[in-house]
Motif scaffolding. Structure first.
Motif, short mmCIF file in Angstrom:
data_model
loop_
_atom_site.label_atom_id
_atom_site.label_comp_id
_atom_site.label_asym_id
_atom_site.label_seq_id
_atom_site.Cartn_x
_atom_site.Cartn_y
_atom_site.Cartn_z
N LYS A 41 -0.72 0.32 2.19
CA LYS A 41 0.12 -0.81 1.79
C LYS A 41 0.17 -0.92 0.26
O LYS A 41 1.24 -1.12 -0.33
CB LYS A 41 -0.43 -2.10 2.40
N GLN A 42 -0.97 -0.78 -0.38
CA GLN A 42 -1.03 -0.89 -1.84
C GLN A 42 -0.19 0.18 -2.52
O GLN A 42 0.56 -0.09 -3.47
CB GLN A 42 -2.48 -0.82 -2.31
N LEU A 43 -0.29 1.42 -2.05
CA LEU A 43 0.46 2.49 -2.70
C LEU A 43 1.96 2.33 -2.43
O LEU A 43 2.79 2.66 -3.29
CB LEU A 43 -0.06 3.87 -2.29
N THR B 184 -8.28 6.96 -3.28
CA THR B 184 -7.33 6.71 -2.20
C THR B 184 -7.20 7.95 -1.33
O THR B 184 -7.27 7.89 -0.10
CB THR B 184 -5.95 6.34 -2.77
N TYR C 43 -4.69 -0.95 4.40
CA TYR C 43 -4.59 -1.67 3.13
C TYR C 43 -4.32 -0.72 1.97
O TYR C 43 -3.51 -1.02 1.07
CB TYR C 43 -5.87 -2.47 2.86
N LEU C 44 -4.99 0.43 1.96
CA LEU C 44 -4.75 1.41 0.89
C LEU C 44 -3.31 1.89 0.90
O LEU C 44 -2.67 2.01 -0.16
CB LEU C 44 -5.70 2.60 1.06
N GLU D 138 3.42 -0.46 -2.21
CA GLU D 138 3.85 -1.58 -3.04
C GLU D 138 3.80 -1.25 -4.53
O GLU D 138 4.02 -2.12 -5.37
CB GLU D 138 3.00 -2.80 -2.73
N THR E 145 4.68 -7.82 3.35
CA THR E 145 4.84 -6.63 2.52
C THR E 145 5.88 -6.87 1.43
O THR E 145 6.82 -7.65 1.61
CB THR E 145 5.27 -5.42 3.36
N GLN F 280 1.18 0.14 -6.35
CA GLN F 280 -0.08 0.17 -7.09
C GLN F 280 -0.52 1.60 -7.33
O GLN F 280 -0.10 2.53 -6.64
CB GLN F 280 -1.15 -0.62 -6.33
#
Length: 418
Positions: A56-58, A68, A53-54, A60, A3, A62
């Motif tokens: 994790k992306q937000l 989403t 995963y969604l 990080e 992460t 994104q």
């Protein structure tokens, strides 16, 4: 899972918790096999691994989109994936964190905002809900189908015994359950009275909603306020020696058991919240804990037939996955003389999931149809469950009577007592 959390969340309590959870996930995909929405939709993003995963992306940094939000909204928070996960990923906590961020960054359409606001306002407020329920019963023919099917006439509760025993517990009356099925808490009081446990009255401050409704409708601050209010209401009884906080709705008992974690950073409430969670007990745990006394009573009940030939038990997700309580209710019903019919795929959600049946009605109906097919395959005389949400949701889709299991136990013990 590696992460790289964004600055806006990295050093917050939520960010640190999310990071720990994410790093436990090994991408194995075992969770998808037991996810109800993945089974229905076949989309990786509608399964736990895809949603992780969604999130994790937000986290990080994104971009967060309506897509989403859609996939996170579709999650039932049934926690079946947690039971399956070999790595101990606390998915429901990660989902709460992710949903809170999405809610803040992606405004909902006006119609959704209105629905969510109405649910957060009416359902947790017992007085307001019961008033609305009376009006809804009068206006039932004019209501939308998804709402009208949940409006049932209700039988009055039988009397509760007076508090007369040295052993005492405090009961969470709940917000919607007293209006929808008032006999459940009364039945619990009668069963416990038979084994020497009394329910004590609270003082001027009353416990209300457990906090789950607002918390899981993305008003997390409001949900925490509900939890604090309950702690204030229960605390005098706790100090006076009450041995448990008793809860008859499994969704609520699962929530109360998390007070200590959710309020751990609150200096005023953290220690008391931890104490409340340690005392919280689902009614199944309390009744099963009185094995000798209840065993003798149930043996008499078993001998005092007749009882329904067959019972189908729907174990709510909040009981079997949220609290990891399995086989307890079935054992108690069998001891009382009830014959349990087999239920295929008993680990899957019925589609109620708090307010899910109102916010995601089509998916909810599909899950209910599947669940009722499994429950009714053995031609039971009655379906029983352990949560008011599941009870009302299932009852709206079948002519078979649906009750809380404690009511059946109460009926059997009444038979034994003559």
């Amino acid at each position: 899972m590696q992460t790289q959390l964004a600055d806006f969340v990295r050093d917050t309590p939520e960010g640190r918790e999310a990071d720990t959870i994410l790093r436990k996930c090994v991408h194995c995909g075992f969770c998808t096999a037991t996810c109800p929405t993945y089974q229905l939709l076949g989309d990786e993003l509608d399964g736990p691994r895809g949603r992780i995963y969604l999130i994790k992306q937000l986290l990080e940094g994104q971009a967060v989109t309506e897509k989403t939000r859609l996939h996170l909204d579709r999650c039932l928070t049934c926690r079946s994936c947690e039971t399956t996960c070999p790595s101990g990923v606390q998915y429901h906590r990660l989902l709460d964190i992710g949903r809170g961020i999405v809610e803040a960054q992606v405004p909902r359409p006006a119609r959704q905002q209105l629905l969510y606001r109405a649910l957060r306002t009416v359902l947790p407020n017992r007085g307001l809900f019961e008033t609305a329920l009376k009006v809804a019963r009068l206006a039932k023919p004019l209501l939308p189908e998804a709402l009208a099917e949940k409006v049932h006439d209700v039988a009055p509760a039988r009397p509760r015994p007076a508090a007369r025993h040295t052993r005492q517990v405090v009961l969470l009356e709940g917000c919607v359950q007293p209006g929808l099925a008032p006999n459940i808490n009364a039945a619990a009081a009668r069963v416990l009275d038979r084994v020497g446990i009394s329910i004590v009255r609270q003082g001027e401050k009353k416990a209300g909603c457990c906090g789950a409704l607002r918390y899981h409708l993305n008003d997390q601050d409001g949900g925490l306020d509900d939890m604090r209010a309950n702690i204030d209401a229960w605390w005098p009884a706790v100090e006076a020696g009450a041995e448990a906080i008793l809860v008859t709705a499994s969704a609520c008992s699962a929530q109360v058991k998390e007070y200590g974690h959710l309020l751990r950073h609150d200096p005023a409430y953290g220690p008391r919240a931890a104490r409340i969670s340690a005392l919280a007990r689902d009614v199944a745990e309390v009744v099963a804990g009185e094995e000798l006394a209840i065993g003798r009573a149930l043996a008499k009940a078993k001998a005092a037939a007749p009882v329904p030939a067959k019972v189908a038990f729907h174990s709510p997700c909040t009981l079997q996955h949220g609290q990891q309580i399995r086989g307890v209710v079935e054992r108690l019903l069998a001891a009382a003389g009830y014959t349990l019919s087999p239920v295929a795929d008993g680990h899957l959600c019925c589609g109620s999931a708090g307010t899910y049946s109102l916010t995601q009605p089509e998916l909810s109906k599909q899950l209910r149809s599947n669940k009722l097919a499994a429950l009714e395959a053995g031609n039971p005389g009655v379906i029983v469950t352990a949560n008011i949400g599941c009870l009302t949701h299932l009852a709206a889709g079948t002519a078979t009577p649906v009750k809380h299991w404690i009511e059946l136990l109460d009926e059997a013990l009444d038979e034994a007592a003559g």
